[in-house]
Write an enzyme that holds these catalytic residues in place. Structure first.
Site, PDB file in Angstrom:
ATOM      1  N   THR A 123       5.164 -68.010  36.512  1.00 49.81           N
ATOM      2  CA  THR A 123       3.790 -68.397  36.878  1.00 49.81           C
ATOM      3  C   THR A 123       2.948 -68.748  35.651  1.00 49.81           C
ATOM      4  O   THR A 123       3.187 -68.222  34.551  1.00 49.81           O
ATOM      5  CB  THR A 123       3.122 -67.223  37.634  1.00 49.81           C
ATOM      6  OG1 THR A 123       1.708 -67.408  37.669  1.00 49.81           O
ATOM      7  CG2 THR A 123       3.384 -65.878  36.960  1.00 49.81           C
ATOM      8  N   ASP A 124       1.948 -69.586  35.863  1.00 47.20           N
ATOM      9  CA  ASP A 124       1.023 -69.912  34.762  1.00 47.20           C
ATOM     10  C   ASP A 124       0.209 -68.684  34.333  1.00 47.20           C
ATOM     11  O   ASP A 124      -0.399 -68.681  33.268  1.00 47.20           O
ATOM     12  CB  ASP A 124       0.090 -71.076  35.155  1.00 47.20           C
ATOM     13  CG  ASP A 124      -0.806 -70.798  36.358  1.00 47.20           C
ATOM     14  OD1 ASP A 124      -0.711 -69.701  36.955  1.00 47.20           O
ATOM     15  OD2 ASP A 124      -1.597 -71.701  36.715  1.00 47.20           O
ATOM     16  N   GLU A 125       0.223 -67.630  35.168  1.00 43.60           N
ATOM     17  CA  GLU A 125      -0.575 -66.441  34.831  1.00 43.60           C
ATOM     18  C   GLU A 125      -0.062 -65.721  33.589  1.00 43.60           C
ATOM     19  O   GLU A 125      -0.775 -64.905  33.011  1.00 43.60           O
ATOM     20  CB  GLU A 125      -0.606 -65.457  36.000  1.00 43.60           C
ATOM     21  CG  GLU A 125      -1.203 -66.064  37.234  1.00 43.60           C
ATOM     22  CD  GLU A 125      -1.729 -65.053  38.227  1.00 43.60           C
ATOM     23  OE1 GLU A 125      -1.995 -63.911  37.829  1.00 43.60           O
ATOM     24  OE2 GLU A 125      -1.885 -65.433  39.388  1.00 43.60           O
ATOM     25  N   TYR A 147       0.591 -57.732  37.402  1.00 42.60           N
ATOM     26  CA  TYR A 147       1.513 -58.714  37.991  1.00 42.60           C
ATOM     27  C   TYR A 147       1.975 -59.697  36.923  1.00 42.60           C
ATOM     28  O   TYR A 147       3.183 -59.922  36.728  1.00 42.60           O
ATOM     29  CB  TYR A 147       0.823 -59.467  39.153  1.00 42.60           C
ATOM     30  CG  TYR A 147       1.475 -60.795  39.480  1.00 42.60           C
ATOM     31  CD1 TYR A 147       2.753 -60.852  40.043  1.00 42.60           C
ATOM     32  CD2 TYR A 147       0.821 -62.010  39.223  1.00 42.60           C
ATOM     33  CE1 TYR A 147       3.357 -62.077  40.338  1.00 42.60           C
ATOM     34  CE2 TYR A 147       1.419 -63.231  39.507  1.00 42.60           C
ATOM     35  CZ  TYR A 147       2.690 -63.263  40.068  1.00 42.60           C
ATOM     36  OH  TYR A 147       3.288 -64.472  40.335  1.00 42.60           O
TER      37      TYR A 147
HETATM   38  P1  NAD Z   1       5.885 -63.923  48.426  1.00 46.10           P
HETATM   39  O1  NAD Z   1       5.287 -62.568  48.207  1.00 46.10           O
HETATM   40  O2  NAD Z   1       5.448 -64.725  49.607  1.00 46.10           O
HETATM   41  O3  NAD Z   1       7.475 -63.793  48.519  1.00 46.10           O
HETATM   42  C1  NAD Z   1       8.216 -62.888  47.769  1.00 46.10           C
HETATM   43  C2  NAD Z   1       9.537 -62.644  48.493  1.00 46.10           C
HETATM   44  O4  NAD Z   1      10.361 -61.808  47.686  1.00 46.10           O
HETATM   45  C3  NAD Z   1       9.368 -61.913  49.840  1.00 46.10           C
HETATM   46  O5  NAD Z   1      10.128 -62.553  50.829  1.00 46.10           O
HETATM   47  C4  NAD Z   1       9.882 -60.515  49.555  1.00 46.10           C
HETATM   48  O6  NAD Z   1      10.447 -59.886  50.696  1.00 46.10           O
HETATM   49  C5  NAD Z   1      10.929 -60.803  48.502  1.00 46.10           C
HETATM   50  N1  NAD Z   1      11.205 -59.634  47.647  1.00 46.10           N
HETATM   51  C6  NAD Z   1      10.305 -58.822  47.038  1.00 46.10           C
HETATM   52  N2  NAD Z   1      10.950 -57.852  46.352  1.00 46.10           N
HETATM   53  C7  NAD Z   1      12.278 -58.081  46.513  1.00 46.10           C
HETATM   54  C8  NAD Z   1      13.451 -57.433  46.027  1.00 46.10           C
HETATM   55  N3  NAD Z   1      13.376 -56.342  45.236  1.00 46.10           N
HETATM   56  N4  NAD Z   1      14.660 -57.941  46.372  1.00 46.10           N
HETATM   57  C9  NAD Z   1      14.744 -59.029  47.178  1.00 46.10           C
HETATM   58  N5  NAD Z   1      13.672 -59.664  47.679  1.00 46.10           N
HETATM   59  C10 NAD Z   1      12.447 -59.200  47.340  1.00 46.10           C
HETATM   60  O7  NAD Z   1       5.638 -64.697  47.075  1.00 46.10           O
HETATM   61  P2  NAD Z   1       5.585 -66.261  46.758  1.00 46.10           P
HETATM   62  O8  NAD Z   1       4.167 -66.676  46.667  1.00 46.10           O
HETATM   63  O9  NAD Z   1       6.518 -66.982  47.660  1.00 46.10           O
HETATM   64  O10 NAD Z   1       6.165 -66.248  45.270  1.00 46.10           O
HETATM   65  C11 NAD Z   1       7.532 -66.534  45.011  1.00 46.10           C
HETATM   66  C12 NAD Z   1       7.746 -66.612  43.523  1.00 46.10           C
HETATM   67  O11 NAD Z   1       6.937 -67.632  42.958  1.00 46.10           O
HETATM   68  C13 NAD Z   1       7.380 -65.323  42.778  1.00 46.10           C
HETATM   69  O12 NAD Z   1       8.342 -65.104  41.770  1.00 46.10           O
HETATM   70  C14 NAD Z   1       6.025 -65.631  42.165  1.00 46.10           C
HETATM   71  O13 NAD Z   1       5.822 -64.886  40.980  1.00 46.10           O
HETATM   72  C15 NAD Z   1       6.172 -67.117  41.884  1.00 46.10           C
HETATM   73  N6  NAD Z   1       4.921 -67.907  41.858  1.00 46.10           N
HETATM   74  C16 NAD Z   1       4.053 -67.863  42.907  1.00 46.10           C
HETATM   75  C17 NAD Z   1       2.903 -68.649  42.874  1.00 46.10           C
HETATM   76  C18 NAD Z   1       1.915 -68.642  44.013  1.00 46.10           C
HETATM   77  O14 NAD Z   1       0.817 -69.195  43.875  1.00 46.10           O
HETATM   78  N7  NAD Z   1       2.233 -68.077  45.170  1.00 46.10           N
HETATM   79  C19 NAD Z   1       2.647 -69.461  41.753  1.00 46.10           C
HETATM   80  C20 NAD Z   1       3.570 -69.485  40.699  1.00 46.10           C
HETATM   81  C21 NAD Z   1       4.708 -68.702  40.770  1.00 46.10           C
HETATM   82  P1  TYD Z   2      -5.043 -65.272  44.613  1.00 43.84           P
HETATM   83  O1  TYD Z   2      -4.712 -66.073  45.832  1.00 43.84           O
HETATM   84  O2  TYD Z   2      -4.977 -63.779  44.710  1.00 43.84           O
HETATM   85  O3  TYD Z   2      -4.160 -65.834  43.421  1.00 43.84           O
HETATM   86  P2  TYD Z   2      -4.204 -65.487  41.827  1.00 43.84           P
HETATM   87  O4  TYD Z   2      -5.009 -64.268  41.619  1.00 43.84           O
HETATM   88  O5  TYD Z   2      -2.757 -65.261  41.575  1.00 43.84           O
HETATM   89  O6  TYD Z   2      -4.761 -66.699  41.164  1.00 43.84           O
HETATM   90  O7  TYD Z   2      -6.517 -65.624  44.156  1.00 43.84           O
HETATM   91  C1  TYD Z   2      -6.881 -66.946  43.826  1.00 43.84           C
HETATM   92  C2  TYD Z   2      -8.325 -66.910  43.354  1.00 43.84           C
HETATM   93  O8  TYD Z   2      -9.166 -66.512  44.442  1.00 43.84           O
HETATM   94  C3  TYD Z   2      -8.553 -65.886  42.257  1.00 43.84           C
HETATM   95  O9  TYD Z   2      -9.507 -66.414  41.327  1.00 43.84           O
HETATM   96  C4  TYD Z   2      -9.148 -64.698  42.978  1.00 43.84           C
HETATM   97  C5  TYD Z   2      -9.909 -65.331  44.125  1.00 43.84           C
HETATM   98  N1  TYD Z   2      -9.982 -64.498  45.350  1.00 43.84           N
HETATM   99  C6  TYD Z   2     -11.222 -64.280  45.977  1.00 43.84           C
HETATM  100  O10 TYD Z   2     -12.274 -64.753  45.533  1.00 43.84           O
HETATM  101  N2  TYD Z   2     -11.237 -63.516  47.102  1.00 43.84           N
HETATM  102  C7  TYD Z   2     -10.112 -62.958  47.633  1.00 43.84           C
HETATM  103  O11 TYD Z   2     -10.210 -62.240  48.661  1.00 43.84           O
HETATM  104  C8  TYD Z   2      -8.844 -63.205  46.991  1.00 43.84           C
HETATM  105  C9  TYD Z   2      -7.571 -62.621  47.534  1.00 43.84           C
HETATM  106  C10 TYD Z   2      -8.839 -63.987  45.851  1.00 43.84           C
END
Ligand code: NAD
Ligand code: TYD
Length: 335
Positions: A123-125, A147
């Site tokens: 992630t970019d985080e 995280y």
């Molecule tokens: P999500 O929480 O929707 O999905 C995570 C999945 O992983 C779930 O299905 C969960 O059951 C599974 N999981 C958790 N722990 C596990 C374990 N120990 N063994 C097997 N499975 C397990 O998350 P997401 O948003 O789909 O994110 C997926 C990936 O992308 C993550 O690695 C996250 O860090 C990365 N990512 C997410 C975003 C975003 O904006 N959502 C952005 C950049 C990167």
């Molecule tokens: P989020 O979806 O939790 O992603 P991330 O923290 O990984 O960027 O949040 C996106 C943005 O929205 C972040 O700046 C926090 C803000 N946010 C709110 O303002 N209210 C909320 O209830 C949540 C969950 C996030």
């Protein structure tokens, strides 16, 4: 690739990646490994042809499970993670177990089996917050919440396995992703589904925090490209090039939903809330990647999907999510 492993394949982006692979590569078999934690959901795979993928319920931190899932695979895209910042601020043990130990287990098994491509989805985080400009891949990692710290640690294991075992590790750092099937703890689906029920959108702080939004299918196409064409040992940023303040995102949603501005409720800020994320994606674009979905289209499609798929999110919101929501928001929204 004839057979690939997708860990976290029942989560938001992982399930989209499974569907994407099956659509794009008619002869590829996908193995989805998922622990089915609170955010993993078999409903997310309802549109995937059951003949073309194998589902294994298991933990990515368990070596035997991972060895079984990886066996015979040409590559792995590793999505499985604890993914929500707010939860990590309450307690990070699960984040360390999955996002750090899980990566180590996956890497050990991939080395033992000689897996040809190992892509870690990050992630970019991991860069932390930036006031102006954008981080390139060689910027230092300065995660500012548990995280992000756990994702950075997982990445470092990837780099170390590449250096020490010559493991074919690739890393992607995607920006905030949105689209159908996203668990409603994340800001977009939370705001949309709340607004559909006439409930407030809890906007943290002044709403001026900036995120760069990437549509989920574009995130998948980038990961697929890096998995197949990226150089092992390298890291690739995946940007959406849609920087928006949270307040703008909330207002766009209200417009699409034809809901009143009064639903926006400013609440106490998230602790240590990163002000702005921004990344430079020139390296990925040099591989030929371009996102296909414009912000306006992606937002409209996402809102429509939640409007048309109440069956999916009502089941979640009326289950264990209720407790999480009460803990996280009741004290913020009181009064
Ligand atoms: P999500 O929480 O929707 O999905 C995570 C999945 O992983 C779930 O299905 C969960 O059951 C599974 N999981 C958790 N722990 C596990 C374990 N120990 N063994 C097997 N499975 C397990 O998350 P997401 O948003 O789909 O994110 C997926 C990936 O992308 C993550 O690695 C996250 O860090 C990365 N990512 C997410 C975003 C975003 O904006 N959502 C952005 C950049 C990167
Ligand atoms: P989020 O979806 O939790 O992603 P991330 O923290 O990984 O960027 O949040 C996106 C943005 O929205 C972040 O700046 C926090 C803000 N946010 C709110 O303002 N209210 C909320 O209830 C949540 C969950 C996030």
């Amino acid at each position: 690739m004839k057979r690939i492993l997708v860990t976290g394949g029942a989560g938001f982006i992982g399930s989209a990646f499974v569907r994407w692979q099956l659509r794009r590569y008619p002869t590829t078999h996908v193995v989805a490994l998922d622990k089915l934690t609170y955010s993993g959901n078999r409903d997310n795979l309802k549109d995937a042809d059951p003949q073309r993928y194998t589902f294994i319920r298991g933990d990515v931190a368990d070596p035997e499970t991972v060895a079984r899932a990886l066996d015979g695979c040409d590559g792995v895209a590793h999505f499985a993670a604890e993914s929500h910042v707010d939860r990590s601020l309450v307690g990070a043990a699960d984040f360390i177990a999955t996002n750090v130990s899980g990566v180590n287990t996956l890497l050990e098994q991939a080395v033992a089996l000689g897996t040809k491509r190992v892509l870690l989805v990050s992630t970019d985080e991991v860069y932390g917050s930036i006031e102006t400009g954008a981080f390139s891949e060689d910027a230092p990692l300065k995660p500012r919440n548990p995280y992000a710290a756990s994702k950075a640690a997982g990445e470092l294991f990837g780099a170390a396995f590449h250096a020490s075992h010559n493991a074919p590790v690739l890393i992607t750092r995607g920006s905030n992703t949105y689209g159908p099937f996203q668990y409603p703890e994340k800001v977009l689906p939370l705001f949309i589904t709340n607004a559909l029920d006439g409930l407030p959108m809890p906007l943290y702080g002044d709403g001026g925090n900036v995120r760069d939004w990437l549509f989920v299918d574009d995130h998948c196409s980038a990961i697929d490209l890096v998995l197949r064409k990226g150089t092992p040992g390298e890291t690739y940023n995946i940007a959406g090039r849609n920087e928006k303040q949270n307040i703008e995102v909330a207002r766009t949603l209200l417009q699409l939903l034809q809901a009143p501005e009064s639903l926006i409720r400013h609440v106490r800020d998230r602790i240590g809330h990163d002000r702005r994320y921004a990344i430079n994606d020139e390296k990925l674009r040099a591989l030929g990647w371009r996102p296909k979905t414009r912000w306006e289209e992606g937002m409209a499609e996402t809102v429509r999907w939640y409007q048309e798929n109440e069956w999916w999110w009502r089941k979640i919101k009326s289950g264990a999510f209720k407790e999480y929501y009460a803990r996280q928001y009741d004290h913020l929204l009181d009064g």
